[in-house]
Motif scaffolding. Structure first.
Motif, PDB file in Angstrom:
ATOM      1  N   VAL A 230      78.970  29.243  23.236  1.00 27.57           N
ATOM      2  CA  VAL A 230      79.771  30.564  22.849  1.00 27.57           C
ATOM      3  C   VAL A 230      78.996  31.107  21.509  1.00 27.57           C
ATOM      4  O   VAL A 230      78.776  32.307  21.595  1.00 27.57           O
ATOM      5  CB  VAL A 230      81.124  30.338  22.509  1.00 27.57           C
TER       6      VAL A 230
ATOM      7  N   ILE B 282      78.035  34.701  16.090  1.00 29.12           N
ATOM      8  CA  ILE B 282      77.749  35.854  16.656  1.00 29.12           C
ATOM      9  C   ILE B 282      77.096  36.957  15.985  1.00 29.12           C
ATOM     10  O   ILE B 282      76.439  37.692  16.619  1.00 29.12           O
ATOM     11  CB  ILE B 282      79.269  36.288  17.094  1.00 29.12           C
TER      12      ILE B 282
ATOM     13  N   ASP C  52      78.950  39.120  24.988  1.00 33.61           N
ATOM     14  CA  ASP C  52      80.055  39.844  25.074  1.00 33.61           C
ATOM     15  C   ASP C  52      80.157  41.183  24.148  1.00 33.61           C
ATOM     16  O   ASP C  52      80.471  42.300  24.518  1.00 33.61           O
ATOM     17  CB  ASP C  52      81.341  39.126  24.830  1.00 33.61           C
TER      18      ASP C  52
ATOM     19  N   LEU D 268      77.328  33.171  24.546  1.00 31.28           N
ATOM     20  CA  LEU D 268      78.342  33.912  25.271  1.00 31.28           C
ATOM     21  C   LEU D 268      79.283  35.012  24.229  1.00 31.28           C
ATOM     22  O   LEU D 268      79.533  36.109  24.706  1.00 31.28           O
ATOM     23  CB  LEU D 268      79.644  33.307  26.142  1.00 31.28           C
ATOM     24  N   GLY D 269      79.454  34.611  23.095  1.00 41.27           N
ATOM     25  CA  GLY D 269      79.975  35.412  22.264  1.00 41.27           C
ATOM     26  C   GLY D 269      79.309  36.804  21.829  1.00 41.27           C
ATOM     27  O   GLY D 269      79.937  37.852  21.828  1.00 41.27           O
TER      28      GLY D 269
END
Lengths: 366, 128
Positions: A30, A35, A232, A228-229
């Motif tokens: 993630v 992020i 998104d 994935l963070g």
């Protein structure tokens, strides 16, 4: 619960200290460095994503085109070999089964790239539609491919430095086959971030080697691994829909502003009748982009109000790293979707002022 | 990851620094690491009352929303408004610049239920 699946890059993610989470049945990174840091790297330099969890479905045979036309909403007859298009599978009610990238490999051979969590569902749904009328074979080839994505302003240059041919001449939404630092791959000029770059399909056995080659080649340009963070937040800034959040079996392409990939002029396709009906009678809700005036951050599931009346629901929301503001995608009553429309998002029992804006949220300064 | 010995801790991953009858409250290094990039903080105004075990604020990272639970009861005497503009200080300096509020404790008996640094570290190892 069944055990989470691992991509061929799982060991690399762990050695990089990634925070791992379950996602669509897979054990996925993630975040690595964070992020915000990863998001910035993709907007300003380059990022490398492991998207091997995505599914691939082959459609082969003399009727492959007719069959793809039947199960998808976009017009696949417009594809030449080496081209790709964004498309949808719809059910008979016009609800979205999944979104997909449809690749024309050659006459009589198409490959559909689908969402990880939907791969099994899509495969069995597509297979069910393949009645004996169609001389076509549907195969789930997901295990034949690993997939990497390299995205960002430096992405093309980095990948080009490893390639045996000029990848910068591949047009957007087209693909070619190339040898990357000794590894054969299918290189597609596509992505899910709003940045230039490629999605790379290759043999799972070679994925770790190519990952290392790309990270090394991109080092001086500041390439970073991306989880994935950030994937998104990057897609949300572009208003790219995420299946399960913004689109589902309960939403239609017309409601989701994806009417541009529904081609009514082509012959029959699954969902056509229902969608034509919606077009005639009109839709009740529409997916809009909302930007928050204050500091608050909208999240999926928050309700949207107009003058005390509940008129919608947030399906994706975060604080946009590029804008530094709360942004959301939300379904609202049709008619309240015009730019500048003022609405309130209910955040912890407080109506927070937000405005409808035209997509995308993030507009690249040129 | 560090857990200063002069602080007290809760199972909700908050730290407490006692100065006389005033308690400073923040979240631990473990908490900020688990949250990821903090991008939003909501804390009570000076003068408001908070009650042990009740939520007194909200901290949000890019991905998630987390409630903050009051480790002690009392009246808020200071709120670190700097964090509203620069919530990333919670990631960078969880134990000093990242303090969130200070309260005047109303019941010092509640202090007995807090963990010391060793207990908290053990708690994380067992429950983290």
């Amino acid at each position: 619960m069944s055990e989470l699946r691992k991509t061929p890059l799982h060991d690399i993610h762990q050695s990089l200290g990634a925070k791992m989470v379950p996602f669509g049945g897979w054990h996925m990174p993630v975040q690595y460095s964070g992020i915000l840091d990863e998001h910035r790297a993709v907007r300003e330099a380059a990022g490398l994503f492991d998207v091997s969890h995505m599914g691939e479905i082959d459609i082969k045979g003399p009727h492959a085109l007719d069959f793809v036309q039947m199960v998808t909403t976009n017009d696949a007859s417009r594809l030449h070999a080496g081209q790709a298009q964004y498309s949808l599978f719809c059910n008979h009610n016009g609800g979205i089964v999944d979104d997909t990238l449809a690749y024309k490999i050659s006459d009589g051979h198409y490959m559909l790239c689908v969402n990880a969590s939907n791969t099994e569902k899509d495969f069995s749904w597509i297979k069910r539609q393949c009645t004996p009328d169609f001389d076509a074979e549907v195969t789930n080839v997901s295990s034949h491919y690993a997939q990497l994505a390299i995205q960002g302003p430096k992405a093309v240059g980095i990948l080009n430095s490893l390639a045996d041919k000029d990848l910068s001449s591949i047009p957007h939404f087209c693909f070619d086959y190339a040898n990357l630092d000794g590894i054969d791959a299918m290189v597609s000029r596509t992505g899910y971030t709003g940045e230039d770059g490629f999605e790379i399909y290759l043999s799972p056995e070679k994925a770790a080697q190519l990952w290392q080659s790309i990270m090394k080649a991109g080092e001086k340009d500041g390439i970073k691994p991306i989880g994935l963070g950030a994937r998104d937040t990057l897609r949300l800034e572009m208003k790219y829909s995420l299946y399960g959040n913004d689109i589902s079996g309960e939403t239609s392409p017309l409601e989701a502003n994806l009417g541009w990939v529904v081609k009514f002029h082509k012959s029959d396709f699954i969902g056509k009748e229902a969608l034509l009906g919606q077009k005639e009678t009109g839709i009740k809700k529409k997916l809009v982009c909302l930007i928050v005036d204050g500091r608050e951050i909208p999240r999926p599931g928050y309700e949207v109000y107009l003058d005390g009346r509940n008129i919608g629901l947030v399906t994706s929301g975060t604080k946009s790293p590029s804008l530094g503001r709360g942004v959301a995608m939300a379904y609202v009553e049709n008619g309240l979707d015009k730019e500048g429309q003022s609405l309130q998002i209910m955040i912890r029992n407080k109506g927070v002022e937000a405005r409808v804006i035209n997509p995308p949220f993030y507009k690249k300064s040129t | 990851m560090g857990f200063p010995v002069e602080l007290k801790y809760t199972s909700e991953h908050e730290w407490i620094r006692i100065e006389g009858d005033i308690a400073y409250i923040g979240v631990t290094d473990y908490a900020q690491e688990a949250l990821g990039d903090v991008v939003f903080l909501e804390i009570p105004e000076v003068g408001s009352e908070i009650e042990k075990g009740e939520t007194f604020g909200v901290v949000e990272s890019v991905k998630a929303v987390s409630d903050l639970y009051a480790p002690l009861s009392g009246e808020v005497t200071k709120a670190n408004e700097v964090l509203v503009d620069t919530p990333e200080l919670i990631n960078e300096h969880p134990y000093d610049d990242g303090w969130m509020i200070a309260i005047k404790m109303s019941d010092t008996e509640e202090l007995k239920e807090l963990m010391n640094a060793d207990d908290y570290e053990t708690y994380i190892e067992e429950n983290g």
